[in-house]
Design a protein around this motif. Structure first.
Motif, PDB file in Angstrom:
ATOM      1  N   CYS A  96       1.013  -1.193   0.070  1.00 47.62           N
ATOM      2  CA  CYS A  96       0.116  -0.055  -0.191  1.00 47.62           C
ATOM      3  C   CYS A  96       0.837   1.270   0.041  1.00 47.62           C
ATOM      4  O   CYS A  96       2.035   1.317   0.524  1.00 47.62           O
ATOM      5  CB  CYS A  96      -0.783   0.022   1.097  1.00 47.62           C
ATOM      6  SG  CYS A  96      -0.143   0.116   2.687  1.00 47.62           S
ATOM      7  N   CYS A  97       0.347   2.215  -0.515  1.00 50.93           N
ATOM      8  CA  CYS A  97       1.129   3.541  -0.416  1.00 50.93           C
ATOM      9  C   CYS A  97       1.389   4.259   1.139  1.00 50.93           C
ATOM     10  O   CYS A  97       0.319   3.753   1.898  1.00 50.93           O
ATOM     11  CB  CYS A  97       0.389   4.670  -1.148  1.00 50.93           C
ATOM     12  SG  CYS A  97      -1.203   5.262  -0.629  1.00 50.93           S
ATOM     13  N   SER A  98       2.304   4.821   1.331  1.00 46.01           N
ATOM     14  CA  SER A  98       2.620   5.292   2.596  1.00 46.01           C
ATOM     15  C   SER A  98       3.339   6.685   2.373  1.00 46.01           C
ATOM     16  O   SER A  98       3.413   7.215   1.524  1.00 46.01           O
ATOM     17  CB  SER A  98       3.498   4.452   3.333  1.00 46.01           C
ATOM     18  OG  SER A  98       4.606   4.326   2.574  1.00 46.01           O
ATOM     19  N   ARG A  99       3.634   7.267   3.783  1.00 50.84           N
ATOM     20  CA  ARG A  99       4.458   8.541   3.729  1.00 50.84           C
ATOM     21  C   ARG A  99       5.537   8.553   2.782  1.00 50.84           C
ATOM     22  O   ARG A  99       5.981   9.286   2.290  1.00 50.84           O
ATOM     23  CB  ARG A  99       4.642   8.800   5.112  1.00 50.84           C
ATOM     24  CG  ARG A  99       3.193   9.118   5.977  1.00 50.84           C
ATOM     25  CD  ARG A  99       3.813   9.688   7.372  1.00 50.84           C
ATOM     26  NE  ARG A  99       2.655   9.584   8.476  1.00 50.84           N
ATOM     27  CZ  ARG A  99       2.477  10.166   9.479  1.00 50.84           C
ATOM     28  NH1 ARG A  99       3.495  11.137   9.699  1.00 50.84           N
ATOM     29  NH2 ARG A  99       1.554  10.210  10.348  1.00 50.84           N
ATOM     30  N   LYS A 100       6.296   7.229   3.034  1.00 44.79           N
ATOM     31  CA  LYS A 100       7.466   7.171   2.276  1.00 44.79           C
ATOM     32  C   LYS A 100       7.095   6.970   0.666  1.00 44.79           C
ATOM     33  O   LYS A 100       8.177   7.714  -0.075  1.00 44.79           O
ATOM     34  CB  LYS A 100       8.254   6.085   2.836  1.00 44.79           C
ATOM     35  CG  LYS A 100       8.661   6.007   4.158  1.00 44.79           C
ATOM     36  CD  LYS A 100       9.927   6.761   4.127  1.00 44.79           C
ATOM     37  CE  LYS A 100      10.593   6.685   5.368  1.00 44.79           C
ATOM     38  NZ  LYS A 100      11.694   8.067   5.486  1.00 44.79           N
ATOM     39  N   THR A 101       6.066   6.727   0.206  1.00 43.93           N
ATOM     40  CA  THR A 101       5.814   6.717  -1.122  1.00 43.93           C
ATOM     41  C   THR A 101       5.519   8.077  -1.758  1.00 43.93           C
ATOM     42  O   THR A 101       6.249   8.288  -2.703  1.00 43.93           O
ATOM     43  CB  THR A 101       4.338   6.023  -1.270  1.00 43.93           C
ATOM     44  OG1 THR A 101       4.196   4.680  -0.739  1.00 43.93           O
ATOM     45  CG2 THR A 101       3.797   6.003  -2.945  1.00 43.93           C
ATOM     46  N   TYR A 102       5.011   8.922  -0.773  1.00 48.04           N
ATOM     47  CA  TYR A 102       5.070  10.386  -1.381  1.00 48.04           C
ATOM     48  C   TYR A 102       6.223  11.055  -1.175  1.00 48.04           C
ATOM     49  O   TYR A 102       6.525  12.109  -2.248  1.00 48.04           O
ATOM     50  CB  TYR A 102       3.877  11.005  -0.916  1.00 48.04           C
ATOM     51  CG  TYR A 102       2.461  10.205  -1.175  1.00 48.04           C
ATOM     52  CD1 TYR A 102       1.999  10.411  -2.529  1.00 48.04           C
ATOM     53  CD2 TYR A 102       1.718   9.277  -0.338  1.00 48.04           C
ATOM     54  CE1 TYR A 102       0.801   9.747  -2.870  1.00 48.04           C
ATOM     55  CE2 TYR A 102       0.860   8.604  -0.757  1.00 48.04           C
ATOM     56  CZ  TYR A 102       0.304   8.842  -1.987  1.00 48.04           C
ATOM     57  OH  TYR A 102      -0.798   8.088  -2.551  1.00 48.04           O
ATOM     58  N   GLU A 103       7.029  10.717  -0.160  1.00 50.75           N
ATOM     59  CA  GLU A 103       8.342  11.295  -0.294  1.00 50.75           C
ATOM     60  C   GLU A 103       9.193  10.905  -1.368  1.00 50.75           C
ATOM     61  O   GLU A 103       9.681  11.667  -1.917  1.00 50.75           O
ATOM     62  CB  GLU A 103       9.209  10.776   1.160  1.00 50.75           C
ATOM     63  CG  GLU A 103       8.605  11.361   2.428  1.00 50.75           C
ATOM     64  CD  GLU A 103       9.308  10.894   3.814  1.00 50.75           C
ATOM     65  OE1 GLU A 103      10.309  10.237   3.561  1.00 50.75           O
ATOM     66  OE2 GLU A 103       8.719  11.211   4.677  1.00 50.75           O
ATOM     67  N   ARG A 104       9.212   9.671  -2.008  1.00 52.06           N
ATOM     68  CA  ARG A 104       9.699   9.135  -3.087  1.00 52.06           C
ATOM     69  C   ARG A 104       9.218   9.831  -4.188  1.00 52.06           C
ATOM     70  O   ARG A 104       9.923  10.295  -5.295  1.00 52.06           O
ATOM     71  CB  ARG A 104       9.817   7.727  -3.113  1.00 52.06           C
ATOM     72  CG  ARG A 104      10.534   6.799  -2.011  1.00 52.06           C
ATOM     73  CD  ARG A 104      10.142   5.322  -2.266  1.00 52.06           C
ATOM     74  NE  ARG A 104      10.791   4.995  -3.499  1.00 52.06           N
ATOM     75  CZ  ARG A 104      10.115   3.960  -4.305  1.00 52.06           C
ATOM     76  NH1 ARG A 104       8.874   3.834  -4.110  1.00 52.06           N
ATOM     77  NH2 ARG A 104      10.633   3.552  -5.352  1.00 52.06           N
ATOM     78  N   LEU A 105       7.938  10.159  -4.323  1.00 48.92           N
ATOM     79  CA  LEU A 105       7.631  10.873  -5.251  1.00 48.92           C
ATOM     80  C   LEU A 105       7.788  12.606  -5.284  1.00 48.92           C
ATOM     81  O   LEU A 105       7.310  13.334  -6.260  1.00 48.92           O
ATOM     82  CB  LEU A 105       6.012  10.760  -5.608  1.00 48.92           C
ATOM     83  CG  LEU A 105       5.528   9.291  -5.954  1.00 48.92           C
ATOM     84  CD1 LEU A 105       4.033   9.132  -5.938  1.00 48.92           C
ATOM     85  CD2 LEU A 105       6.120   8.909  -7.259  1.00 48.92           C
ATOM     86  N   LYS A 106       8.530  12.895  -4.317  1.00 52.31           N
ATOM     87  CA  LYS A 106       8.725  14.253  -4.338  1.00 52.31           C
ATOM     88  C   LYS A 106       7.814  15.250  -3.765  1.00 52.31           C
ATOM     89  O   LYS A 106       7.875  16.596  -4.122  1.00 52.31           O
ATOM     90  CB  LYS A 106       9.660  14.908  -5.262  1.00 52.31           C
ATOM     91  CG  LYS A 106      10.680  13.900  -5.965  1.00 52.31           C
ATOM     92  CD  LYS A 106      12.017  13.780  -5.086  1.00 52.31           C
ATOM     93  CE  LYS A 106      13.128  13.102  -5.602  1.00 52.31           C
ATOM     94  NZ  LYS A 106      14.088  12.603  -4.795  1.00 52.31           N
ATOM     95  N   TYR A 107       6.907  14.578  -3.149  1.00 57.61           N
ATOM     96  CA  TYR A 107       5.754  15.316  -2.594  1.00 57.61           C
ATOM     97  C   TYR A 107       6.027  16.287  -1.362  1.00 57.61           C
ATOM     98  O   TYR A 107       6.748  15.332  -0.440  1.00 57.61           O
ATOM     99  CB  TYR A 107       4.418  14.551  -2.426  1.00 57.61           C
ATOM    100  CG  TYR A 107       3.194  15.232  -2.049  1.00 57.61           C
ATOM    101  CD1 TYR A 107       2.306  15.817  -2.975  1.00 57.61           C
ATOM    102  CD2 TYR A 107       2.965  15.456  -0.494  1.00 57.61           C
ATOM    103  CE1 TYR A 107       1.375  16.512  -2.472  1.00 57.61           C
ATOM    104  CE2 TYR A 107       1.773  16.352  -0.251  1.00 57.61           C
ATOM    105  CZ  TYR A 107       1.009  17.089  -1.103  1.00 57.61           C
ATOM    106  OH  TYR A 107      -0.126  17.724  -1.065  1.00 57.61           O
TER     107      TYR A 107
END
Length: 201
Positions: A96-107
């Motif tokens: 599942c997506c997580s905080r780290k997912t969006y960090e990796r996407l530069k959000y």
């Protein structure tokens, strides 16, 4: 616990609920392109949970088909697919997506995510778990090429498509309407929407 005939799963949020053996669970893609991260646990022991790796072993499929059964990490039958009105494209490989997912996407800043939705939904019922099992990503379209490359494509499901499950054990369910709005995980418009479920006797 009683539920209305149709319960909305709010866009970008998670929901937890109980479902009993012998009932049927209908999960509805109301607007057509919403991915739903889905978990199931034995109601009396959350250490037993619906396991994608055990299910792939039991069914010898990457995407279980109508008639196949999702099993637990102890190979206990949990949910059998009895109807799927979508083209049958779902995902059992991705976390599942997580905080780290969006960090990796530069959000920059906080982004809603399925991992937090999962734990918040459990907390709403006074429950907690120290880890996040791999989910069944209903309606997610992440095809695997012949060379093993995974691509991220928009869902091919349509408004009103549903998956109907025969419930094989007393379960605690958690479903997150995925908040992904950076990639086309929830459709070309990148717009998370609500979905719904029904418990049928």
């Amino acid at each position: 616990m009683n539920y209305p005939e149709t319960t909305v799963i709010p866009a970008r949020k998670g929901i937890a609920f109980e479902v009993r053996r012998g009932s049927r669970l209908k999960i509805i893609n109301t607007h057509g392109s919403q991915v739903l991260d889905t978990w199931a646990f034995a109601l009396d022991d959350m250490k037993e949970y619906m396991s994608m790796e055990h299910t792939r072993s039991a069914t010898s499929r990457i995407i279980p088909a109508t008639g196949d059964t999702y099993v637990s990490n102890q190979f206990t039958p949990m949910l059998t697919v009895i109807e799927d009105t979508s083209p049958g494209i779902h995902d059992t490989l991705m976390c599942c997506c997580s905080r780290k997912t969006y960090e990796r996407l530069k959000y920059e800043g906080y982004h809603d995510n399925c991992n937090d939705n999962f734990h918040s939904a459990l907390a709403s019922l006074g429950k907690q778990l120290a880890f996040t099992p791999g989910p069944l990503n209903l309606f997610m379209n992440f095809p695997v090429s012949g060379t093993g490359v995974i691509t991220r494509e928009p869902p091919v499901s349509r408004p009103g498509d549903h998956v109907l499950f025969d419930v094989k054990a007393d379960l605690l369910m958690v479903i997150s309407a995925c908040p992904q709005d950076i990639q086309t995980v929830n459709g070309a418009g990148k717009m998370p929407t609500d979905a719904a479920f029904q418990i049928l006797n």
